[in-house]
Structures are given as C-alpha cells and as structure tokens.
Motif scaffolding. Structure first.
Motif, PDB file in Angstrom:
ATOM      1  N   HIS A 168      10.274  -5.816  12.285  1.00  0.00           N
ATOM      2  CA  HIS A 168       9.214  -6.374  11.848  1.00  0.00           C
ATOM      3  C   HIS A 168       8.006  -5.767  12.315  1.00  0.00           C
ATOM      4  O   HIS A 168       6.839  -5.568  11.313  1.00  0.00           O
ATOM      5  CB  HIS A 168       9.164  -7.776  12.532  1.00  0.00           C
ATOM      6  N   LYS A 169       7.746  -5.090  13.114  1.00  0.00           N
ATOM      7  CA  LYS A 169       6.571  -4.266  13.753  1.00  0.00           C
ATOM      8  C   LYS A 169       6.306  -3.322  13.059  1.00  0.00           C
ATOM      9  O   LYS A 169       5.324  -2.715  12.685  1.00  0.00           O
ATOM     10  CB  LYS A 169       6.849  -4.133  15.462  1.00  0.00           C
ATOM     11  N   ARG A 170       7.572  -2.349  12.866  1.00  0.00           N
ATOM     12  CA  ARG A 170       7.472  -1.380  11.993  1.00  0.00           C
ATOM     13  C   ARG A 170       7.114  -1.476  10.431  1.00  0.00           C
ATOM     14  O   ARG A 170       6.063  -0.842  10.048  1.00  0.00           O
ATOM     15  CB  ARG A 170       8.863  -0.522  11.982  1.00  0.00           C
ATOM     16  N   SER A 171       7.826  -2.364   9.860  1.00  0.00           N
ATOM     17  CA  SER A 171       7.234  -2.785   8.314  1.00  0.00           C
ATOM     18  C   SER A 171       5.906  -3.296   8.360  1.00  0.00           C
ATOM     19  O   SER A 171       5.287  -3.078   7.537  1.00  0.00           O
ATOM     20  CB  SER A 171       8.362  -3.863   7.833  1.00  0.00           C
ATOM     21  N   GLY A 172       5.630  -3.896   9.540  1.00  0.00           N
ATOM     22  CA  GLY A 172       4.174  -4.428   9.538  1.00  0.00           C
ATOM     23  C   GLY A 172       3.173  -3.212   9.915  1.00  0.00           C
ATOM     24  O   GLY A 172       2.147  -3.356   8.948  1.00  0.00           O
ATOM     25  N   ARG A 173       3.350  -2.225  10.376  1.00  0.00           N
ATOM     26  CA  ARG A 173       2.480  -0.969  10.556  1.00  0.00           C
ATOM     27  C   ARG A 173       2.549  -0.195   9.189  1.00  0.00           C
ATOM     28  O   ARG A 173       1.529   0.180   8.828  1.00  0.00           O
ATOM     29  CB  ARG A 173       3.037  -0.343  11.611  1.00  0.00           C
ATOM     30  N   TYR A 174       3.621  -0.304   8.379  1.00  0.00           N
ATOM     31  CA  TYR A 174       3.630   0.222   7.230  1.00  0.00           C
ATOM     32  C   TYR A 174       2.717  -0.373   6.207  1.00  0.00           C
ATOM     33  O   TYR A 174       1.743   0.419   5.552  1.00  0.00           O
ATOM     34  CB  TYR A 174       4.912   0.210   6.500  1.00  0.00           C
ATOM     35  N   TYR A 175       2.687  -1.701   6.116  1.00  0.00           N
ATOM     36  CA  TYR A 175       1.825  -2.415   5.342  1.00  0.00           C
ATOM     37  C   TYR A 175       0.398  -2.277   5.829  1.00  0.00           C
ATOM     38  O   TYR A 175      -0.464  -2.089   4.964  1.00  0.00           O
ATOM     39  CB  TYR A 175       2.131  -3.958   5.315  1.00  0.00           C
ATOM     40  N   ALA A 176       0.109  -2.412   7.240  1.00  0.00           N
ATOM     41  CA  ALA A 176      -1.239  -2.334   7.812  1.00  0.00           C
ATOM     42  C   ALA A 176      -1.947  -0.871   7.239  1.00  0.00           C
ATOM     43  O   ALA A 176      -2.958  -0.967   6.662  1.00  0.00           O
ATOM     44  CB  ALA A 176      -1.272  -2.507   9.206  1.00  0.00           C
ATOM     45  N   ASN A 177      -1.256   0.227   7.507  1.00  0.00           N
ATOM     46  CA  ASN A 177      -1.625   1.421   6.899  1.00  0.00           C
ATOM     47  C   ASN A 177      -1.845   1.676   5.722  1.00  0.00           C
ATOM     48  O   ASN A 177      -2.969   2.356   5.129  1.00  0.00           O
ATOM     49  CB  ASN A 177      -0.564   2.550   7.626  1.00  0.00           C
ATOM     50  N   SER A 178      -1.069   1.050   4.984  1.00  0.00           N
ATOM     51  CA  SER A 178      -1.124   1.046   3.353  1.00  0.00           C
ATOM     52  C   SER A 178      -2.501   0.269   3.081  1.00  0.00           C
ATOM     53  O   SER A 178      -3.151   0.710   2.210  1.00  0.00           O
ATOM     54  CB  SER A 178       0.170   0.685   2.586  1.00  0.00           C
ATOM     55  N   MET A 179      -2.626  -0.700   3.611  1.00  0.00           N
ATOM     56  CA  MET A 179      -3.793  -1.491   3.372  1.00  0.00           C
ATOM     57  C   MET A 179      -5.104  -0.878   3.637  1.00  0.00           C
ATOM     58  O   MET A 179      -6.114  -0.934   3.034  1.00  0.00           O
ATOM     59  CB  MET A 179      -3.863  -2.812   3.927  1.00  0.00           C
ATOM     60  N   TYR A 180      -5.009  -0.113   4.730  1.00  0.00           N
ATOM     61  CA  TYR A 180      -6.390   0.706   5.356  1.00  0.00           C
ATOM     62  C   TYR A 180      -6.827   1.715   4.145  1.00  0.00           C
ATOM     63  O   TYR A 180      -7.600   1.869   3.787  1.00  0.00           O
ATOM     64  CB  TYR A 180      -6.035   1.382   6.417  1.00  0.00           C
ATOM     65  N   PHE A 181      -5.718   2.391   3.855  1.00  0.00           N
ATOM     66  CA  PHE A 181      -5.807   3.470   2.481  1.00  0.00           C
ATOM     67  C   PHE A 181      -6.242   2.739   1.581  1.00  0.00           C
ATOM     68  O   PHE A 181      -7.185   3.471   0.693  1.00  0.00           O
ATOM     69  CB  PHE A 181      -4.657   4.259   2.344  1.00  0.00           C
ATOM     70  N   VAL A 182      -5.616   1.607   1.051  1.00  0.00           N
ATOM     71  CA  VAL A 182      -6.056   0.844  -0.430  1.00  0.00           C
ATOM     72  C   VAL A 182      -7.553   0.525  -0.362  1.00  0.00           C
ATOM     73  O   VAL A 182      -8.345   0.603  -1.038  1.00  0.00           O
ATOM     74  CB  VAL A 182      -5.172  -0.171  -0.591  1.00  0.00           C
TER      75      VAL A 182
END
Length: 254
Positions: free
Chosen positions: A43-57
């Motif tokens: 959950h934490k790892r996939s959450g970081r993937y999402y957050a980092n992608s959102m920062y870029f978007v």
C-alpha cells in the motif's frame, strides 16, 4: 533552406505529451493502493508511485498553464482566425487555462498535504512553516480568481470548483495551525486529500479532453465535469468513516 523547429514550441509539445502520458497512468495508479491493506508495504509503495506521478502531472500542468497564460497567441496560434476577434479569443484561452492552473494547484495542495500528515502525524507543530502553508495560500488566491471569473461570466463550473478550492485551502491552513492532532485527524486528512487529488485529476481529464469528447452535448457536458467531485466526495466520506470510526462492541444477549 531548411527551417529549424522552434525549440520553445518543441519543448511545450514534449511537455504536453509527457503530461498526457503520465496523467493517463495516474488515472489507473489512483486505484492501486486500494487493492492492498492500509499500512502494508504494498500500500505504501503503490501510494508513493501515485503521489510521485501526481506531482509530475500537476507540476507539468502548472508549467504549461503558465506558458500559455504568458503568451496565448504564441502557444495557441491555431485557435486564432484571420477574421476572428483576437481579443475575445485571448480572453477565452486565458480563462480556460486559468482554471487548469487552479486545478493543478488544487492537486498539488491535496497531494502535498496528504503525504505531509503521514510524515508528521501527531507532531503538528512541524507543519507551522511556509513549506506546508505555501500551497494552501496559493490555492486560496487561485480559487478567488476562479470565483471572480465564475461570477463575471456566470460560469457554474468555475463557481462550483472555486468553492471547493476555497474550502480546501482554509481547511488545510486550519489543520496546520491546530494545537493537537489525533490519529483519526491525520488519517482523515490523508484519506480526504489523497482522494481529493484523484477528483482533481479526473476533473482535469474531463475539463481538457471532455470539450472534444462531449462537445455535442452542449451544457450537459458540465455533468461529466462535476460528476467526479460529487461521486468522489461521497466516497471520501464513506472511506473516512470506515477507517476512523471505532467498531462498536457487540451487546451481550441473555
């Protein structure tokens, strides 16, 4: 003689395609952490993937919006017609891209706050600095501008989302300035803001692509733009209640 491509326009187009590509991936990544138990490594790892992608978007969208707002005629030359009203076209472009800029700031505020409350948890004093207050302050200013555009042009979409932005900015600042925080408080803030960022990215998708996908529907296309906020708010409420409301002990029966 060979004409070299304009490097600024080439950079702009590259950022557009990267923004679209990563944004499409993020639409899927939003749901990935929900597949795993809360707090688990997955959950934490996939959450970081999402957050980092959102920062870029959100970051790339903010950059693109600023570029267009600075010089609409340069970056959106195809929208200008020889027999058209350049002033009216410029005004329309700036209004729409101001709204997209606002959405990017809303998403950045949501994601930043969602991740920050996990880092500090009960140590709320750490959030009383410009690092955590800058985004909600920018969100408040951009929300006020969108509200002005909504009132001036009687634009219901702008009026609705300016209200969301104003509420979110004030609520975030109030959270940062609270004297004490409980586990339920930071859990609710994390869930609410991470889901809020999802509402923002889905709204941005419809606000940008929906104009062509649903253009034949006229004013009804506003339903598709507002639907993520309505559905998302309901799901946020249900999810927060699920993770923060303690289970009631069973009543003993005779």
């Amino acid at each position: 003689m060979t004409l070299l491509p304009d490097p600024v326009l080439s950079f702009y187009q590259l950022m557009v395609w990267l923004h679209i590509a990563v944004g499409t991936i993020t639409l899927v990544l939003f749901w990935l952490p929900l597949r795993f138990p809360k707090g688990s490594p997955a959950h934490k790892r996939s959450g970081r993937y999402y957050a980092n992608s959102m920062y870029f978007v959100a970051g790339s969208g903010l950059l693109l919006a600023v570029m267009v707002l600075v010089d609409p005629m340069y970056f959106k030359a195809s929208l200008y017609r020889p027999d058209g009203n350049d002033e009216a076209t410029t005004s329309a472009i700036r209004q729409f891209w101001s709204f997209l800029l606002f959405l990017c700031i809303l998403i950045l505020t949501n994601v930043s706050h969602a991740m920050a409350v996990l880092r500090v948890k009960n140590n709320i004093q750490k959030m009383r600095n410009i690092r955590y207050l800058a985004y909600p302050i920018m969100l408040f200013v951009s929300s006020a501008w969108v509200l002005y555009m909504g009132i001036k042009n009687t634009h219901m979409l702008y009026l609705a989302f300016s209200g969301i932005g104003l509420f979110s900015s004030v609520d975030t600042v109030r959270y940062c300035l609270r004297s004490a925080i409980t586990r339920d408080d930071w859990m609710a803030a994390h869930i609410g803001n991470i889901c809020g960022s999802g509402i923002g990215v889905y709204t941005a998708f419809f606000a940008f692509g929906g104009r062509s996908l649903f253009s034949d529907l006229g004013q009804w296309q506003l339903v598709f733009w507002i639907a993520p906020a309505i559905i998302g708010t309901f799901l946020i409420s249900k999810t927060i209640k699920r993770y923060t409301t303690p289970s009631r002990p069973k009543t003993a029966t005779n």
